[in-house]
Write an enzyme that holds these catalytic residues in place. Sequence first.
Site, short mmCIF file in Angstrom:
data_model
loop_
_atom_site.label_atom_id
_atom_site.label_comp_id
_atom_site.label_asym_id
_atom_site.label_seq_id
_atom_site.Cartn_x
_atom_site.Cartn_y
_atom_site.Cartn_z
N GLY A 197 1.26 -1.68 -0.18
CA GLY A 197 -0.29 0.01 0.07
C GLY A 197 0.71 1.17 0.14
CD GLU A 198 0.81 5.02 -2.18
OE1 GLU A 198 1.86 5.72 -1.52
OE2 GLU A 198 0.64 5.00 -3.02
CB CYS A 253 5.30 -3.96 -1.24
SG CYS A 253 5.16 -2.89 -2.89
CB ILE A 276 2.63 -3.08 -7.60
CG1 ILE A 276 2.18 -4.50 -8.36
CG2 ILE A 276 2.00 -1.77 -8.07
CD1 ILE A 276 0.54 -4.81 -7.94
CG HIS A 307 2.34 -6.58 -3.74
ND1 HIS A 307 2.49 -6.34 -3.11
CD2 HIS A 307 2.89 -5.72 -4.54
CE1 HIS A 307 2.27 -5.00 -2.87
NE2 HIS A 307 2.95 -4.25 -3.62
CD GLU A 345 0.20 -8.76 -1.47
OE1 GLU A 345 0.15 -7.74 -2.22
OE2 GLU A 345 0.89 -9.56 -1.23
#
Length: 187
Positions: A47-48, A79, A133, A169, A171
């Site tokens: 995420g962020e 990430c 990503i 990632h 997942e």
Amino acid sequence: MTIAVLAVQGAFIEHEKKLEHLGADCIELRRAEDLNQHYDGIVLPGGESTVQGKLMKELGMFDIIKSQIKNSMPVLATCAGMILLADKLEAESKVHLQTIPMTVKRNAYGRQLGSFHTNATIKGIGEVPMTFIRAPYVSQVSDEVEILSVVEERIVAVRYQKQIALAFHPELDNDLRIHEMFLSLCK
């Protein structure tokens, strides 16, 4: 076995589905009261990282989660989660949980267009699919940090004590072996 998944922002549901498929129960950490439940490990999802760190502090979760990790709570960080665990960020002064002695470069592969997919070896598992990503990578580790994977001469997976940090990632792919490795730390 119960796994707590930080659910304030990011790709947490995908982790829950993988873990539940492997037989674990999942709880979502959304506010400080959620930390009062019993759990055997924590997932810090992608995420962020800046938003996640800020929300953990605003919601009164930051210090408790940091203490749990420092006291050997198993962690799977992907990430943004990797960024949260780093004790240093390259060319940045703002850091978060600081539980792994490593330096991480944020958005190392560029913006969304720099995202990519590859297969590479994870130490102890073998070749796995990896989806990156806006991914970070680890630019430096202390001697105590075990390097689990390198892609294009960049460190993309590490283990330190009971913490696994990944730049990619797992997942988002069908392979369950990384989540299995994490659950084995939680037993």
